[in-house]
Design an enzyme around this catalytic site. Structure first.
Site, PDB file in Angstrom:
ATOM      1  CB  SER A 173      -4.511   7.817  -1.638  1.00  0.00           C
ATOM      2  OG  SER A 173      -3.414   7.269  -2.354  1.00  0.00           O
ATOM      3  CE  LYS A 174      -4.249   5.658   5.793  1.00  0.00           C
ATOM      4  NZ  LYS A 174      -4.999   5.787   7.036  1.00  0.00           N
ATOM      5  NE  ARG A 175      -1.556   0.823   1.367  1.00  0.00           N
ATOM      6  CZ  ARG A 175      -0.771   0.965   2.445  1.00  0.00           C
ATOM      7  NH1 ARG A 175       0.087   1.966   2.554  1.00  0.00           N
ATOM      8  NH2 ARG A 175      -0.822   0.097   3.412  1.00  0.00           N
TER       9      ARG A 175
END
Length: 506
Positions: A257-259
């Site tokens: 995920s981009k998190r």
RNA sequence: GCCCCCAUCGUCUAGAGGCCUAGGACGCCACCCUUUCAAGGUGGAGAUCAGGGGUUCGAAUCCCCUUGGGGGCACCA
């Protein structure tokens, strides 16, 4: 049967690494089997889809070298392929018609439940520790009740009837998978109350309509597959083969995920990963040739790729390995090619330095090409070019007296050495200012004075570059040029002299 | 909560019953090369093949259970 596969990105964000990998595997499968690779844009989420993201995704796929045989119209050019349009927002009529057919066959029905009702259902189910599912309130409405709802102007969504059965399919990667439809959450909405279609429906309608033979996608769709199979059957279409790829994972083994990770392909492009290395790395995420080779060009991948060799466990994205592979490919690039790819990165770096207030010089015509031998094996990414050669283009380099003095030396020796080096270098005339001409006299100088050549070289290196790690010294002197080399040596000498004056005089 | 998938060095992986005292690669550590940094070369540490039961003369490989992890369950895609 020649395979027809597709990549179906949703333009609700920039091209994601996972999408890129899925695209690659679809491409490899199609090319390996002489099939068709299709691109379809899934932009049914009007609220989140943007043209800018679509652009980013198409650019990214192009950058990877994954050319599609069929796809939407782009930049004024018409769509290619017999199944146009390839953008879901332009296919709404198709979905509506398909939904109508299902409605007529009573495989779907109008659902008048309000959002509030559905939410209340969900809360109740949660409280009862039941899996969320549609309770079927509208599943068996009488025509009379329906008329009443319509008369009241209640908007209706369309729900597809999910019967009770065991749906099984043979996944190309996982083998047989069986899922009971009771686990599917009840009858599913295929058309919203505003008439727009939902994802599961559009995929099935499109894959059926576009004659997709193999659906190769991420494992996150595995549990959704029975829904699609049911839809395919209801639509009277052949059910394609499925292959669910392992997920790409964050370092903590959750879905990437981009998190937690850098997921946008464009970011990697911007940092200077080369397509060859990136593609190679992506291919190795879940696939292995079975030999001990691991450096493969896209064409070599096409030749060797077998979907059966894709394995089923998730793969943690390892940037270090990516960088290593990237370095391998950078080293394999031809010099002109590399120079060309480097130009933009150097320019961007110099722009940034200039914006930060530095006085800079722009590389001359072909200058980058001459730098290639110095940097090629020192670049894990193209973006590292700035750190490697910035001193060639900076008006001033940041040097302190402490930096100037090699580990084993003191300030006096360093000053003496710099002066001697300056004289020695000044003796080399401009016409023969080449690495081969510079090294012998400087080595001789070290010899004469009883200095270790390495120490002398280090002092010179720091004086002319401001760094302790640089490309080979003599090449660096040449790249800098005679005048600037002498100038920087003088600057270094002056720096040490003023330092000494301050120390002794203070 | 329910359903599904997965499980070999820190990471990516090879391994389809005996070739495995488990191979390669990244990373790490040494050494060599060397003017620094890289690159390259050589070597090393690193996996009781998640655990437990079976099946078999023989299991990392087949079966079952347990555990762990992940994913999915929307009028998102």
């Amino acid at each position: 049967m020649t395979p027809r596969v597709r990549i179906a990105p949703s333009p609700t964000g920039p091209l994601h690494i996972g999408t890129a990998r899925t695209a690659l595997f679809n491409y490899l499968y199609a090319r390996h089997h002489g099939g068709t690779f299709m691109l379809r844009v899934e932009d049914t989420d009007q609220a989140r889809s943007t043209l800018a993201y679509e652009r980013d995704i198409l650019d990214g796929l192009h950058w990877l070298g994954l050319s599609w045989d069929e796809g939407p119209e782009v930049a004024g050019r018409p769509a290619v392929g017999p199944y146009a349009p390839y953008r879901q927002s332009e296919r709404t009529q198709l979905y509506r018609e398909a939904a109508d057919r299902l409605l007529q066959q009573d495989r779907a029905y109008a659902c008048y439940c309000s959002r509030e009702q559905l939410e209340a259902d969900k809360r109740a189910q949660e409280a009862a520790h039941q899996p969320p599912h549609y309770v079927g309130r509208c599943a068996s409405l009488t025509p009379e009740q329906r008329r009443l709802n319509e008369a009241q102007g209640i908007a209706s969504a369309v729900r597809f009837r999910v019967g009770r059965e065991l749906v099984a399919f043979d996944d190309l990667i996982r083998g047989r998978v069986e899922i009971d439809t009771t686990a599917l959450g009840g009858d599913l909405v295929i058309l919203r109350s505003d008439g727009t279609p939902l994802y599961h429906f559009t995929v099935a309608v499109d894959d059926a309509t576009m004659a997709i033979t193999h659906v190769i996608r991420g494992e996150d769709h595995l549990s959704n597959t029975p829904k699609h199979i049911l839809l395919f059957r209801a639509l009277g279409a052949d059910v394609p083969q499925f292959a669910h790829l392992p997920l790409i994972l964050n370092a903590d083994r959750t879905k990437m995920s981009k998190r937690k990770s850098q997921t946008a392909v464009s970011d990697y492009v911007a940092q200077g990963f080369v397509r060859e290395g990136f593609v190679n790395y992506l291919a190795l995420l879940g696939w292995a040739s079975g030999t001990e080779e691991e450096l493969f060009s896209l064409d070599e991948l096409v030749e060797r790729f077998e979907i059966e060799r894709v394995h089923s466990g998730g793969a943690v994205f390892d940037r270090e390995r990516l960088e290593w592979l990237n370095g391998q490919w950078i080293r394999r690039l031809g010099p002109d090619d590399l120079a060309e790819r480097l130009a933009g990165f150097l320019a961007a770096e110099l722009d940034a330095r200039e914006a930060a207030g530095a006085r800079i010089r722009r590389p001359a015509q072909d200058e980058i090409r001459t730098l290639v031998p110095l940097v090629q094996e020192r670049l894990p990414v193209l973006g590292a070019i700035g750190d490697l050669v910035d001193f060639l283009f900076l008006g001033e380099i940041a040097v302190t007296p402490e930096m100037l003095v090699p580990k084993r030396w003191d300030e006096r020796t360093t000053l003496e050495a710099l002066k001697a080096a300056r004289a020695t270098i000044a003796d080399v005339p401009p016409v023969t200012f080449e690495a081969d001409e510079l090294e012998p006299p400087l080595r001789a100088l070290a010899d004469e004075r009883g200095w270790k050549a390495g120490d002398l070289f280090m002092a010179i290196r720091v004086a002319i570059t401001g760094r302790t790690a640089t490309p080979p010294l003599f090449d660096t002197l040449v790249a800098l040029g005679r005048d600037r080399t002498l100038q920087r040596l003088e600057d270094g000498i002056r720096l040490l002299e003023t330092e000494k004056a301050t120390v002794t005089g203070g």
